[in-house]
Design a protein around this motif. Structure first.
Motif, PDB file in Angstrom:
ATOM      1  N   ARG A 187      -0.485   6.824  -3.775  1.00  0.00           N
ATOM      2  CA  ARG A 187       0.004   5.496  -3.431  1.00  0.00           C
ATOM      3  C   ARG A 187      -1.153   4.510  -3.515  1.00  0.00           C
ATOM      4  O   ARG A 187      -2.321   4.908  -3.615  1.00  0.00           O
ATOM      5  N   ILE A 188      -0.841   3.226  -3.444  1.00  0.00           N
ATOM      6  CA  ILE A 188      -1.863   2.198  -3.644  1.00  0.00           C
ATOM      7  C   ILE A 188      -2.923   2.271  -2.558  1.00  0.00           C
ATOM      8  O   ILE A 188      -4.122   2.146  -2.822  1.00  0.00           O
ATOM      9  N   ARG A 246      -3.330   5.508 -11.461  1.00  0.00           N
ATOM     10  CA  ARG A 246      -3.783   6.894 -11.305  1.00  0.00           C
ATOM     11  C   ARG A 246      -2.749   7.823 -11.903  1.00  0.00           C
ATOM     12  O   ARG A 246      -1.710   8.099 -11.310  1.00  0.00           O
ATOM     13  N   TYR A 249       1.084   9.973  -2.525  1.00  0.00           N
ATOM     14  CA  TYR A 249       2.290   9.122  -2.495  1.00  0.00           C
ATOM     15  C   TYR A 249       3.323   9.749  -1.575  1.00  0.00           C
ATOM     16  O   TYR A 249       3.558  10.974  -1.607  1.00  0.00           O
ATOM     17  N   TYR A 279       0.803  -1.229   0.000  1.00  0.00           N
ATOM     18  CA  TYR A 279       0.000   0.000   0.000  1.00  0.00           C
ATOM     19  C   TYR A 279       0.833   1.275   0.000  1.00  0.00           C
ATOM     20  O   TYR A 279       0.330   2.355  -0.302  1.00  0.00           O
ATOM     21  N   ARG A 285      -7.828   6.908  -2.062  1.00  0.00           N
ATOM     22  CA  ARG A 285      -6.403   7.002  -2.339  1.00  0.00           C
ATOM     23  C   ARG A 285      -5.798   8.150  -1.544  1.00  0.00           C
ATOM     24  O   ARG A 285      -6.441   9.188  -1.335  1.00  0.00           O
ATOM     25  N   GLU A 314       0.781   4.089  -6.957  1.00  0.00           N
ATOM     26  CA  GLU A 314      -0.321   3.490  -7.704  1.00  0.00           C
ATOM     27  C   GLU A 314      -0.102   3.690  -9.204  1.00  0.00           C
ATOM     28  O   GLU A 314       0.028   4.825  -9.681  1.00  0.00           O
TER      29      GLU A 314
END
Length: 974
Positions: free
Chosen positions: A311-312, A275, A322, A268, A319, A272
């Motif tokens: 980020r995931i 996106r 990041y 996680y 979401r 990601e």
């Protein structure tokens, strides 16, 4: 530079990290708005440049790492292409522009603006790396290969899935083109290959071997279920029957990275992938769309820009931004976890194996950076931890492992891939199976055209140069249509229309070229257009597709006038057909030369002699060579392609050829088979047409294995030798020792076993005698003016006894220190013997397979020739030493023992006895005058007993008993 790895004493095992870098050929000369061309830009920005950045940092910090990468020929072509370099530079400039605009756009967003700054800085760093390489990233990869940090392997030319190709020629062309392309860009020959999709089918290893490739990577199932089952399971490579090494994929390490559920990339805290602002922006307002529109495709199709802010987080829609530091910490944790697990694997297997285990962890290179943004960082962390934090695990390349452990178990691998279910399912199922009937038809057509035009000839409306260009372009179009990527895309249901279009377009261009070539008129403008559009592989050679599978005489001798001439020349007198699996220019053992010398000596005496043999690359399918009609046939492709089964396929081709020879009016009056490899042909033709047959048995399986037939292969060969001895009216052998062996083994009555020793040509003997006084010049050429030179030449197999000679060298050197041993030859024991001799340094020198000129130099330089065989029915190399008047020490075994009188014209040492060899060799080195006297007497014996022009008359007399033909007058000089 290929290093020999130096393992620390506490090392328990090795890790080979393998990155498969590949993209299909997605260059479009006409325009740059193809979405697929962005695949290259994304891979450059997110994978290839970041990897170079990692290599730079590791090297600058003194971290000694080892990574293996495949750079496929299509990817190399994209990297080296000027148009793609310019387009990517422009793309990178736009990325920097977009990142800087993002800094302004996100001025009020303190959560995302630092990420925009991060991207702007990162893109500028990557641009600096790109420009410093002269926009050709191959130079940077080559730099690290030259440093020994990176091993680069090749792949098939266009990444075609080899198990689904129909013809051996198509596979061969893919591999040969790839090897040439690698050499052009990387300045050396590749040692290894990444088979596309790890797709292996039996027989591919034979083609790899013929192209000089030593190893490949295989899916775990290919090795785990090999036959026999591998003793070292998946923790050591397995050698195929053709001597190519397969490194199996380690499932455990693969799962830790690849798994969609538990693999590291799904954490996680990592970025990601899905996106991207190329998709996120432009939906809310026209102004926002105008902002992002310059950075997607000109067709307004949305694409990833590479700027991703989230980020995931989790599996839901929520979401969070990041956090690079969190991701870095997690990459370090995952690198440590991966290393720990590999340490435990190595520790476990180190206690169970006779060598250090190797864990082979292969991945798609694009996983690192493109799909898993932190992947390059993870690789860097892993390399640092392995180097600094522990001693049990060491990184290694496959070549380094083979240098340390050149000998491996042998087994037959299963047909397999690393795709779904370990099979060809991904590339052959309902959505893509339609392509293969077209690809297979195209393969056959390409083979026919390449074979027909192997030797270019101008036509009234078609120049040879234009014909060559058209044939080469046809080969390009076929290869591009064969790319495994198109079938993969059809299976994954992504850009299916594009994959179908590429397949159909390349096949359409291929067919148009073929039709023009077949019609004898080629549109040069059309060829030029295709050369500009599909400009891959400028050094492609359509002749790689030329078939050597030509068994019908009409095909063998394409010129009908020549065909009629051959039939006319041979119709009125007895035709003797010699059958041999090897014949010049194909040399594997001594059989090739023995059969050639016999055939040419017979032809010189006026006999009509044919040789039917196996094909050899570069040799014509038919020729009249020194008076001998040489017919070369090639086995049909077989799934069973170890040597034993290959000989069966070769026999089928020989039988088919001889049947057609008969049907076209050719004569066969006597068959003379040489060894078990051609037994099926002798039996079939003899029984079908009632043709008499004799055979020469040059050696027996029982003798080669010193009385042991412990394997199924040995027993099968022995059965064929028994059948050969039974079905032949007479068995010819080369020594009394072999006669005794044949009688004992096969219960052949004495009168049916005749002794005809091998010989040398009188002209060769005279030439050698003239040049044998040039010892000083030969030694200067070798750089050993002040050394005593020992010389061995022969196959590097156990029965030749080279290991005994190496064991004797310390004893010889203790008595005659300035002695050097040259070993000429090749064979399965080569690496083992080199290891055995390593402690002797430059006192033992391996020259590899020696051609005529090389052997001439070594014989001239030799002070003593040594033949330490454990089993030797005859020993042609002894005759060579006698020709050059070199003192001989040979083993007191088999036919060798009959060639000299001990202490008169040579010395006989006890077979396998080190001290005996030491005594006799040093005696000749210390008494050179005595040795010269022996050599002179041996030469006199050679002139009396072993000259082909004299020996051949006895064989001709035996032939006459079966052909009932009077001896023709012999036109040779006395």
């Amino acid at each position: 530079m290929i290093n020999r790895i130096k393992a620390k004493p506490e090392v328990k095992g090795y890790l080979s990290l393998v990155l498969h870098a590949h993209l299909p050929y997605i260059r479009h000369a006409d325009r740059d708005d193809y979405m697929e061309e962005r695949w290259f830009y994304e891979a450059m920005t997110e994978t290839y440049l970041p990897l170079i950045d990692v290599f730079d940092r590791l090297t600058n910090d003194g971290v000694d790492f080892r990574i293996t990468m495949s750079l496929t020929p299509t990817l190399l072509s994209l990297m080296a292409d000027r148009l793609m370099q310019e387009r990517y530079a422009a793309h990178l400039a736009k990325l920097i522009e977009l990142a800087e605009r993002e800094i302004d756009r996100l001025e009020q967003d303190q959560g995302l603006q630092p990420l925009a700054r991060m991207y702007a800085q990162r893109f500028r760093e990557l641009k600096a790396i790109y420009e410093s390489s002269g926009r050709n990233l191959i130079t940077r990869f080559r730099h690290y290969q030259d440093l020994g940090k990176l091993e680069i392997v090749t792949s098939a030319a266009t990444h075609g899935f080899l198990p689904l190709m129909r013809t051996e020629e198509a596979i061969t062309a893919q591999i040969k083109t790839a090897v040439r392309h690698y050499e052009k860009h990387l300045g050396r020959s590749p040692r290894g290959i990444w088979l596309p999709e790890c797709g292996y089918t039996p027989g591919v290893d034979r083609i790899l071997k013929s192209c000089g490739l030593q190893y490949f990577f295989a899916d775990s199932k290919a090795v785990a279920y090999a036959s026999p089952r591998p003793n070292r399971e998946l923790l050591a490579p397995l050698m195929t029957p053709y001597g190519v090494t397969a490194f199996p994929r380690d499932p455990e390490s693969s799962q830790q990275v690849w798994s969609s559920e538990n693999g590291y990339p799904g954490d996680y805290n990592y970025r990601e992938y899905y996106r991207d602002i190329g998709w996120d922006l432009g939906w809310g307002s026209a102004e926002e769309w105008e902002y992002i529109r310059p950075y997607v495709l000109p067709t307004n199709e949305r694409v990833n820009t590479g700027i991703k802010y989230y980020r995931i987080t989790g599996k839901g829609k929520h979401r969070e931004p990041y956090n690079p530091e969190w991701a870095r910490e997690r990459a370090a944790e995952h690198a440590g976890n991966f290393m720990f697990n590999r340490q435990k694997q190595a520790e476990h297997w180190d206690a169970h194996l006779d060598r250090k285990p190797i864990i082979v962890s292969p991945y798609d290179a694009e996983l690192f950076g493109h799909w898993w943004y932190e992947g390059p960082l993870w690789i860097e962390m892993l390399c640092r931890k392995i180097f600094h934090d522990q001693h049990e695990l060491q990184m290694i390349t496959p070549s380094e492992y083979l240098n340390e452990y050149p000998i491996a178990d042998t087994g037959k691998l299963n047909e397999s891939s690393w795709g779904r279910n370990g099979s060809a399912e991904v590339w052959l199922q309902g959505d893509n199976d339609w392509i293969y009937r077209h690809l297979h038809e195209a393969e056959g057509r390409m083979v026919q055209l390449a074979t027909r035009h192997e030797h270019l000839e101008s036509r009234p409306r078609l120049s040879a140069s234009l014909l060559k260009r058209a044939l080469n372009q046809a080969a390009r179009e076929l290869m591009l249509a064969q790319s495994s990527d198109w079938a993969f895309i059809m299976d994954s249901k992504t850009v299916v229309d594009y994959a179908c279009k590429r397949t159909k377009n390349h096949l359409g261009c291929f067919r148009a070229l073929c039709s023009q070539i077949e019609d004898g008129y080629v549109d040069e403008a059309f060829v030029a257009e295709l050369e500009e559009k599909d400009n891959i592989f400028p050094d492609i050679d359509y002749r790689d597709y030329a078939s050597i599978y030509r068994t019908a005489p009409v095909e063998l001798i394409r010129d009908e006038a020549t065909w009629r001439t051959v039939l006319q020349e041979t119709k009125d007198r007895a035709n003797v057909f010699l059958l041999a699996w090897e014949y010049p220019p194909k040399y594997v053992g001594g059989l090739s030369r023995a059969v050639c010398d016999l055939a040419e000596a017979m032809a010189a005496q006026g006999e009509i002699v044919h040789v039917v043999t196996s094909s050899h690359y570069g040799a014509p399918a038919f020729e009249k060579r020194n008076g001998v009609y040489v017919h070369r046939v090639t086995p049909l492709y077989s799934a069973e392609t170890d040597f034993y089964h290959w000989t069966f396929e070769m026999n089928l081709a020989m039988i088919d050829h001889l049947v057609q020879w008969k049907e076209h009016g050719g004569r066969i009056d006597l068959l003379h088979a040489h060894d078990w490899m051609v037994y099926h042909t002798l039996r079939e033709i003899k029984l079908s047409y009632g043709i008499p047959a004799v055979c020469t048995i040059h050696a027996t399986e029982w003798g080669r294995n010193q009385g042991r037939l412990s394997t199924e292969l040995s027993r099968n060969i022995h059965r064929l030798e028994t059948g050969l001895a039974y079905d032949a009216e007479q068995v010819f052998v080369c020594s009394q020792a072999m006669k005794h062996e044949i009688q004992q083994l096969f219960h052949k009555e004495e009168s049916k076993v005749l002794v005809f020793p091998n010989g040398v040509k009188r002209a060769d003997a005279m030439e050698a005698a003239t040049s044998c006084h040039n010892r000083d010049a030969a030694k200067r050429e070798l750089g050993v003016e002040h050394e005593h030179v020992l010389y061995f030449v022969g196959r590097l197999v156990h029965e030749k006894g080279v290991q005994t000679l190496i064991h004797a060298m310390p004893g010889i050197l203790s008595r005659v220190p300035n002695t050097v041993l040259y070993i000429s030859g090749a064979g399965p024991m080569e690496n083992e013997l080199k290891q055995l001799a390593a402690h002797l340094g430059d006192r033992v020198r391996f020259t590899g397979f020696a051609h005529k000129e090389q052997k001439h130099t070594h014989y001239c330089a030799a002070d003593v020739c040594v033949i330490p065989s454990l089993y030797e029915p005859f020993g042609i190399v002894a005759l060579e030493a006698m020709m050059y008047q070199r003192p001989l020490v040979l083993s007191d075994t088999g036919g060798l023992a009959e060639m000299i009188e001990h202490g008169v014209d040579g010395y006989k040492a006890l077979p396998g006895h080190v001290d005996s060899l030491v005594y006799h060799v040093t005696d000749l080195l210390l008494q050179p005058q005595f040795g010269r006297q022996m050599a002179e007497r041996a030469f006199a014996k050679l002139e009396q007993r072993y000259i082909w022009e004299q020996l051949v008359n006895s064989i001709r007399e035996q032939y006459r008993k079966f052909t009932h033909e009077l001896l023709p007058a012999a036109p040779v000089k006395p």
